[in-house]
Write a protein that holds these residues in place. Sequence first.
Motif, PDB file in Angstrom:
ATOM      1  N   LEU A 219       0.871  -1.248   0.079  1.00 23.90           N
ATOM      2  CA  LEU A 219      -0.084   0.002  -0.056  1.00 23.90           C
ATOM      3  C   LEU A 219       0.810   1.157   0.016  1.00 23.90           C
ATOM      4  CD1 LEU A 219      -2.581   1.606   0.613  1.00 23.90           C
ATOM      5  CD2 LEU A 219      -2.001   1.389   3.085  1.00 23.90           C
ATOM      6  N   ILE A 220       1.928   1.070   0.890  1.00 20.98           N
ATOM      7  CA  ILE A 220       2.663   2.490   1.054  1.00 20.98           C
ATOM      8  C   ILE A 220       3.694   2.857  -0.286  1.00 20.98           C
ATOM      9  CG2 ILE A 220       4.332   3.715   2.457  1.00 20.98           C
ATOM     10  CD1 ILE A 220       1.592   3.551   3.701  1.00 20.98           C
ATOM     11  N   GLU A 221       4.132   1.525  -0.635  1.00 16.79           N
ATOM     12  CA  GLU A 221       4.955   1.457  -1.584  1.00 16.79           C
ATOM     13  C   GLU A 221       4.140   2.107  -2.916  1.00 16.79           C
ATOM     14  OE1 GLU A 221       6.560  -2.116  -2.990  1.00 16.79           O
ATOM     15  OE2 GLU A 221       8.243  -2.069  -1.807  1.00 16.79           O
ATOM     16  N   ASN A 222       2.856   1.700  -3.227  1.00 16.54           N
ATOM     17  CA  ASN A 222       2.381   2.221  -4.247  1.00 16.54           C
ATOM     18  C   ASN A 222       1.907   3.639  -4.331  1.00 16.54           C
ATOM     19  OD1 ASN A 222       2.022  -0.524  -5.408  1.00 16.54           O
ATOM     20  ND2 ASN A 222       0.246  -0.843  -4.655  1.00 16.54           N
ATOM     21  N   ILE A 223       1.648   4.143  -2.976  1.00 14.92           N
ATOM     22  CA  ILE A 223       1.150   5.487  -2.680  1.00 14.92           C
ATOM     23  C   ILE A 223       2.556   6.285  -3.001  1.00 14.92           C
ATOM     24  CG2 ILE A 223       0.658   7.244  -0.975  1.00 14.92           C
ATOM     25  CD1 ILE A 223      -1.357   5.342   0.182  1.00 14.92           C
ATOM     26  N   ASP A 224       3.597   5.910  -2.520  1.00 17.57           N
ATOM     27  CA  ASP A 224       4.903   6.440  -2.757  1.00 17.57           C
ATOM     28  C   ASP A 224       5.170   6.699  -4.463  1.00 17.57           C
ATOM     29  OD1 ASP A 224       5.489   6.546   0.147  1.00 17.57           O
ATOM     30  OD2 ASP A 224       7.247   4.992  -0.125  1.00 17.57           O
ATOM     31  N   VAL A 225       4.916   5.725  -4.951  1.00 18.38           N
ATOM     32  CA  VAL A 225       5.035   5.838  -6.544  1.00 18.38           C
ATOM     33  C   VAL A 225       4.191   6.886  -7.087  1.00 18.38           C
ATOM     34  CG1 VAL A 225       5.201   4.906  -8.793  1.00 18.38           C
ATOM     35  CG2 VAL A 225       6.097   3.733  -6.655  1.00 18.38           C
ATOM     36  N   LEU A 226       2.998   6.880  -6.767  1.00 23.01           N
ATOM     37  CA  LEU A 226       2.017   7.632  -7.055  1.00 23.01           C
ATOM     38  C   LEU A 226       2.173   9.136  -6.512  1.00 23.01           C
ATOM     39  CD1 LEU A 226      -1.202   5.427  -6.961  1.00 23.01           C
ATOM     40  CD2 LEU A 226      -0.327   6.214  -8.955  1.00 23.01           C
ATOM     41  N   LEU A 227       2.556   9.368  -5.326  1.00 14.48           N
ATOM     42  CA  LEU A 227       3.039  10.725  -4.845  1.00 14.48           C
ATOM     43  C   LEU A 227       4.133  11.185  -5.557  1.00 14.48           C
ATOM     44  CD1 LEU A 227       2.595  12.711  -2.681  1.00 14.48           C
ATOM     45  CD2 LEU A 227       4.193  11.618  -1.285  1.00 14.48           C
ATOM     46  N   SER A 228       5.060  10.331  -6.099  1.00  6.28           N
ATOM     47  CA  SER A 228       6.171  10.986  -6.954  1.00  6.28           C
ATOM     48  C   SER A 228       5.507  11.338  -8.268  1.00  6.28           C
ATOM     49  CB  SER A 228       7.148   9.854  -7.383  1.00  6.28           C
ATOM     50  OG  SER A 228       7.755   9.499  -6.236  1.00  6.28           O
ATOM     51  N   PHE A 229       4.705  10.767  -8.736  1.00  5.95           N
ATOM     52  CA  PHE A 229       4.286  11.468  -9.863  1.00  5.95           C
ATOM     53  C   PHE A 229       3.339  12.803  -9.632  1.00  5.95           C
ATOM     54  CE2 PHE A 229       0.366  11.230 -13.282  1.00  5.95           C
ATOM     55  CZ  PHE A 229       0.867  11.963 -14.259  1.00  5.95           C
ATOM     56  N   PHE A 230       2.663  12.880  -8.787  1.00  7.12           N
ATOM     57  CA  PHE A 230       1.710  13.846  -8.075  1.00  7.12           C
ATOM     58  C   PHE A 230       2.712  15.139  -7.907  1.00  7.12           C
ATOM     59  CE2 PHE A 230      -0.574  16.431  -4.940  1.00  7.12           C
ATOM     60  CZ  PHE A 230      -1.805  16.606  -5.484  1.00  7.12           C
ATOM     61  N   THR A 231       3.647  14.648  -7.205  1.00  8.10           N
ATOM     62  CA  THR A 231       4.533  16.113  -6.772  1.00  8.10           C
ATOM     63  C   THR A 231       5.754  16.270  -8.189  1.00  8.10           C
ATOM     64  OG1 THR A 231       6.166  14.585  -5.844  1.00  8.10           O
ATOM     65  CG2 THR A 231       4.419  15.564  -4.496  1.00  8.10           C
ATOM     66  N   SER A 232       5.861  15.291  -8.999  1.00  9.20           N
ATOM     67  CA  SER A 232       7.154  15.515 -10.054  1.00  9.20           C
ATOM     68  C   SER A 232       8.239  15.338  -9.142  1.00  9.20           C
ATOM     69  CB  SER A 232       6.911  16.661 -10.695  1.00  9.20           C
ATOM     70  OG  SER A 232       5.926  16.777 -11.454  1.00  9.20           O
ATOM     71  N   ASN A 233       8.510  14.836  -8.285  1.00  9.45           N
ATOM     72  CA  ASN A 233       9.881  14.349  -7.691  1.00  9.45           C
ATOM     73  C   ASN A 233       9.772  13.266  -6.656  1.00  9.45           C
ATOM     74  OD1 ASN A 233      11.374  17.216  -7.625  1.00  9.45           O
ATOM     75  ND2 ASN A 233       9.726  17.997  -6.719  1.00  9.45           N
ATOM     76  N   ILE A 234      10.884  12.590  -6.544  1.00  9.69           N
ATOM     77  CA  ILE A 234      11.001  11.363  -5.796  1.00  9.69           C
ATOM     78  C   ILE A 234      10.358  11.501  -4.538  1.00  9.69           C
ATOM     79  CG2 ILE A 234      12.332   9.606  -5.212  1.00  9.69           C
ATOM     80  CD1 ILE A 234      14.150  10.167  -7.621  1.00  9.69           C
ATOM     81  N   ASN A 277      -8.617  13.326  -4.516  1.00 10.63           N
ATOM     82  CA  ASN A 277      -9.050  12.993  -5.784  1.00 10.63           C
ATOM     83  C   ASN A 277      -8.130  12.205  -6.707  1.00 10.63           C
ATOM     84  OD1 ASN A 277     -11.457  13.930  -4.936  1.00 10.63           O
ATOM     85  ND2 ASN A 277     -11.126  16.084  -6.168  1.00 10.63           N
ATOM     86  N   PHE A 278      -6.878  12.572  -6.845  1.00  5.66           N
ATOM     87  CA  PHE A 278      -5.869  11.798  -7.623  1.00  5.66           C
ATOM     88  C   PHE A 278      -5.528  10.545  -7.287  1.00  5.66           C
ATOM     89  CE2 PHE A 278      -1.364  10.767  -7.652  1.00  5.66           C
ATOM     90  CZ  PHE A 278      -1.054  10.827  -9.135  1.00  5.66           C
ATOM     91  N   LEU A 279      -5.648  10.336  -5.777  1.00  2.00           N
ATOM     92  CA  LEU A 279      -5.430   8.842  -5.195  1.00  2.00           C
ATOM     93  C   LEU A 279      -6.505   7.929  -5.636  1.00  2.00           C
ATOM     94  CD1 LEU A 279      -3.127   8.881  -2.269  1.00  2.00           C
ATOM     95  CD2 LEU A 279      -2.620   7.901  -4.200  1.00  2.00           C
ATOM     96  N   ASP A 280      -7.850   8.619  -5.006  1.00  2.00           N
ATOM     97  CA  ASP A 280      -9.027   7.716  -5.553  1.00  2.00           C
ATOM     98  C   ASP A 280      -9.407   7.513  -6.870  1.00  2.00           C
ATOM     99  OD1 ASP A 280     -10.370   7.330  -3.123  1.00  2.00           O
ATOM    100  OD2 ASP A 280     -11.185   9.446  -2.802  1.00  2.00           O
ATOM    101  N   SER A 281      -8.936   8.425  -7.749  1.00  2.00           N
ATOM    102  CA  SER A 281      -9.026   7.985  -9.103  1.00  2.00           C
ATOM    103  C   SER A 281      -8.078   6.922  -9.897  1.00  2.00           C
ATOM    104  CB  SER A 281      -9.157   9.217 -10.079  1.00  2.00           C
ATOM    105  OG  SER A 281      -8.222  10.232  -9.994  1.00  2.00           O
ATOM    106  N   SER A 282      -6.885   7.211  -9.350  1.00  2.00           N
ATOM    107  CA  SER A 282      -5.709   6.522  -9.787  1.00  2.00           C
ATOM    108  C   SER A 282      -5.289   5.149  -9.221  1.00  2.00           C
ATOM    109  CB  SER A 282      -4.512   7.391  -9.987  1.00  2.00           C
ATOM    110  OG  SER A 282      -3.967   7.481  -8.574  1.00  2.00           O
ATOM    111  N   TYR A 283      -5.633   5.009  -7.938  1.00  2.00           N
ATOM    112  CA  TYR A 283      -5.067   3.836  -7.136  1.00  2.00           C
ATOM    113  C   TYR A 283      -5.406   2.575  -7.833  1.00  2.00           C
ATOM    114  CZ  TYR A 283      -3.137   1.108  -3.415  1.00  2.00           C
ATOM    115  OH  TYR A 283      -2.082   0.352  -2.669  1.00  2.00           O
ATOM    116  N   GLU A 284      -6.696   2.466  -8.208  1.00  2.00           N
ATOM    117  CA  GLU A 284      -7.338   0.957  -8.744  1.00  2.00           C
ATOM    118  C   GLU A 284      -6.589   0.798 -10.090  1.00  2.00           C
ATOM    119  OE1 GLU A 284     -11.514  -1.410  -9.359  1.00  2.00           O
ATOM    120  OE2 GLU A 284     -11.280   0.613  -8.356  1.00  2.00           O
ATOM    121  N   LYS A 285      -6.601   1.712 -10.818  1.00  2.00           N
ATOM    122  CA  LYS A 285      -5.972   1.730 -12.141  1.00  2.00           C
ATOM    123  C   LYS A 285      -4.643   1.133 -12.139  1.00  2.00           C
ATOM    124  CE  LYS A 285      -6.868   2.213 -16.468  1.00  2.00           C
ATOM    125  NZ  LYS A 285      -7.896   1.260 -17.467  1.00  2.00           N
TER     126      LYS A 285
END
Length: 511
Positions: A219-234, A277-285
């Motif tokens: 769960l945290i790994e996935n959110i870390d990756v998506l957060l990187s896209f969201f912020t444009s940073n690692i 909204n970003f996580l709600d819409s992207s996580y399952e995909k």
Amino acid sequence: MIIPNLNLTRNEIKHLIFNCDSGKIFSKENYNVYEIKNIKIDICNDINVTFEIDNDDYHDLTIYNDTPGKRDKEFYEKLSSPTEFKSIILECDFKEYHVKLINFFGTGIFYGTINSPEVSGKCEYCKLIKNNCGITNNEKIRIWDVYHEDYKISNFFCEKFKNDYLKDKYLISKNRNCECIDNDTDNALDKSFEEIYPNNLFLYHESKYIDYSENNDKLIENIDVLLSFFTSNIKHRRMSIIETINKDKLEILFKSKNTHKLNGFTIFTPHPNTFINFLDSSYEKYINLNESNFNIELLIQYYIWFKNEIYIDIKHLLGSIFIETLIKQYYPDESKKFAYKLNNILNQKLNLNIYKLFDKFEIGLLNELEELKSSEMNELDDYERNISIVLNQFKEFLFIEIITKYRNKNVHNGEILLNDNDLEDIFENSFKKTNKRLNCEKNKIILEILYENKNQIINSEYLKDLNTQDIVLENLMEVILLKLLDINCGLLSNKLRPNIDSKEYIKSLSK
């Protein structure tokens, strides 16, 4: 749920400092235990550690094969370069906490005395276990994963995710009594919040315990990756606070911050609901793509590296590799040409309208074609529909050929800039494909005018300008990721994109 009182205090420069008189090193390599003393742990961006150790123990621990006949003080003082340690864990006690330092690597050594060198280094993790009473696997726990966020969100909020994959998980902007979780009335904001990092986002959820420092939480790994896209940073979580449901046990895990190449700027609006909204819409995909062996994480990584790179030639190379990686996801073993595969992915797999991508991103070339249309084709009565069909088809092939040519130069030749022959090839390939597809009588006159003005198009400064094409690549990568992840949240405007919802933006570029 209120974050428990951690009984930690930051100093005047906002660092957490732990001073311990003595401790131990446990070697996973030889299973020996070594005594250390005068331990100082300084936690901010990094987890910095210094300690003193017996000289013989130091050489037993480090990968150090040179054994000079004379080890005098002058010799040791020269050993200040990074020191490679075998697999070790450092442990000591501070206040009511047992401290474990995990994944230590040395950065230097100073010999105040020959027999007791001071070693300095950094750790990936620092784990605090209250009263040395560790939580065991599968105990029911509540977790606050803390993200030290430079992406400013000024207002307090507490939101529950709607996505089934994120059921019963909350995103909180500050450590404040939150009625959306429970009815706790303790006002613990000031004390415990100030112990943690500023500009926080907290991901709160309940689960069963696993040791984060030794196991990966998907769960945290996935959110870390998506957060990187969201912020444009690692990005990754900076801290996890883990408490058993009965509040008998408490563990705190600090993680070093990535401080390298943080140059990226987010494309998303800085409003509290945006990330929800970003996580709600992207996580399952994101989960579904991974489960289908589509390496979406790798695409996000190349995008982040592109956004954080300052050298334009390297940026373009990373953009080309992103496109190459995308193609490999759909055509792992296909022998068809790159241009065909890219066209088919954008057009058929992602349902994007390629000439609309051209109109949106290749503004300079679009203006050249619009000028050609108004000056050379304006007097063609009853040809308006054909002019539109031919130019749109030509723009589609031109868009693909530009990306293909840059990619081929980058990947095959190790070159970045295009020469005159490359520009000629781009036009000829685009024109031939358009001519082959639309070679009816009414289109011939339009095609002839297009070919007669070839030099005007291929000599355009926009076609060979690397800065322009880098911007095109960056925007194309963003569109691809937004489409793949089906993201639905607000976007910031730029020169090529209005301030718009991501769904509306992708719709405007779709067929």
